[in-house]
Design a protein around this motif. Sequence first.
Motif, short mmCIF file in Angstrom:
data_model
loop_
_atom_site.label_atom_id
_atom_site.label_comp_id
_atom_site.label_asym_id
_atom_site.label_seq_id
_atom_site.Cartn_x
_atom_site.Cartn_y
_atom_site.Cartn_z
N UNK A 93 -25.98 14.47 13.75
CA UNK A 93 -25.99 15.12 12.44
C UNK A 93 -25.61 14.08 11.38
N UNK A 94 -26.60 13.30 10.97
CA UNK A 94 -26.33 12.19 10.05
C UNK A 94 -26.01 12.66 8.65
N UNK A 95 -26.47 13.85 8.26
CA UNK A 95 -26.08 14.39 6.97
C UNK A 95 -24.58 14.66 6.95
N UNK A 149 -22.44 13.22 8.88
CA UNK A 149 -21.78 11.92 8.97
C UNK A 149 -21.59 11.30 7.59
N UNK A 150 -22.61 11.41 6.73
CA UNK A 150 -22.48 10.87 5.38
C UNK A 150 -21.38 11.59 4.61
N UNK A 151 -21.29 12.91 4.77
CA UNK A 151 -20.22 13.65 4.10
C UNK A 151 -18.86 13.25 4.65
N UNK A 152 -18.76 13.10 5.97
CA UNK A 152 -17.50 12.68 6.58
C UNK A 152 -17.08 11.31 6.05
N UNK A 154 -34.68 7.37 3.96
CA UNK A 154 -34.05 7.76 5.20
C UNK A 154 -33.14 8.97 4.97
N UNK A 155 -32.94 9.78 6.02
CA UNK A 155 -32.11 10.98 5.90
C UNK A 155 -30.68 10.63 5.48
N UNK A 156 -30.19 9.44 5.88
CA UNK A 156 -28.83 9.04 5.49
C UNK A 156 -28.74 8.78 3.99
N UNK A 165 -33.66 22.88 17.38
CA UNK A 165 -33.29 21.59 16.79
C UNK A 165 -31.77 21.52 16.77
N UNK A 166 -31.23 20.67 17.65
CA UNK A 166 -29.80 20.61 17.91
C UNK A 166 -29.21 19.38 17.23
N UNK A 167 -28.13 19.60 16.50
CA UNK A 167 -27.43 18.51 15.82
C UNK A 167 -26.07 18.30 16.48
N UNK A 168 -25.75 17.03 16.74
CA UNK A 168 -24.49 16.67 17.36
C UNK A 168 -23.60 15.93 16.37
N UNK A 169 -22.33 16.22 16.37
CA UNK A 169 -21.42 15.54 15.47
C UNK A 169 -21.20 14.10 15.90
N UNK A 170 -20.78 13.27 14.95
CA UNK A 170 -20.39 11.90 15.24
C UNK A 170 -18.89 11.76 15.00
N UNK A 171 -18.31 10.68 15.48
CA UNK A 171 -16.86 10.49 15.35
C UNK A 171 -16.57 9.07 14.91
N UNK A 172 -15.73 8.95 13.89
CA UNK A 172 -15.39 7.63 13.36
C UNK A 172 -14.52 6.87 14.36
N UNK A 173 -14.92 5.62 14.62
CA UNK A 173 -14.09 4.69 15.40
C UNK A 173 -13.56 3.66 14.41
#
Length: 333
Positions: free
Chosen positions: A150-152, A154-157, A188-190, A316-324
């Motif tokens: 879910x890159x949208x 991710x940008x908000x995060x 790009x979507x980002x 259409x499945x969106x997966x979260x990302x996590x900041x490292x």
Amino acid sequence: MATLKEVAERAGVSQSTVSRLLNDPSFSIKEETRRRVLRVCEELGYRNVFRPAIAVLDAPPSGEELQDAYFSDLRKVLAECAESMELDQPTFIRSIHELTERAAEFDGFITVGAAVFPEADLRALHAVLPHGVCIDTNPAPHLFDSVRPDLSQTMLDALDAMIAAGRRRIAFLGGVGSIMGTHDYPEDIRELSFRQWAAHLGLETDGLVYSSGTFTMENGYRLAEQLVADHREAGSMPDGLIVAADVLAVGALQALNALRVAVPDELAVVSVNNQSIARYTSPSLSSYAIDQRELARMAFSTLIDGLKHERRVRRHILLTTELVPRASFVPRA
């Protein structure tokens, strides 16, 4: 539980054919018929014997080494995931035309890679192989399923984290991509999400979006150089930079180091993908991790669900990302 007779009637074969297929490994039968009988067995709960033949449409990426590495890792993860889920190993195919020609050999497919397919090719593939799952992309939302980060979000995060750390003048660095489906816009979507979320958050973006060219280290270096040239002497340097992908961020950090821009004191930098090289840049790169194992697991699960139930509604499945977090940007605790 279903009976042998019910399985045979649903599959359109004789009871003896079903019995021999399930009990005689040497029994010779057309592959298409074998898959149909096994699928009916699974649907009716007769036996848990359905092992679909799955192709992976391995669309070649751009040729950039770091981008290649991401997809190379994803291929390995797909093979490992198939084994852990007790599925037959998928067959990797490099051309959409080859997959279309060989469609009778497979029950469904998964796509990986960065290639953009013409609409006519996607429709031709769907006509002969209607069950497919696209990883990372969503080229045909009404034809195939997709599993993506879910890159949208991710940008908000990333924007939220920057703001919480006291950064308010935040720039974006990205490359050319396509939005969704057959709409091949040079955005790009980002980038699209960055602009939308920044506007909602009341952040200024005029002159702070650098998004052109390909996803390469060289382009990341060029864009970062341009950002510094545009803003340093004018006294309008951003204090935060969100980069669309690690491959661009590596080049951007090299340019910032060469131009003596202090990261993170003067300019905090965060990226997306969390590739292994992020640990070795100078400074080390904070990046949002995409869980490739979960992408692969959900792709197989979604494909098998569609095959078992002959599903026509696309998922259409969106997966979260996590900041490292690393040295280039340390979020507020």
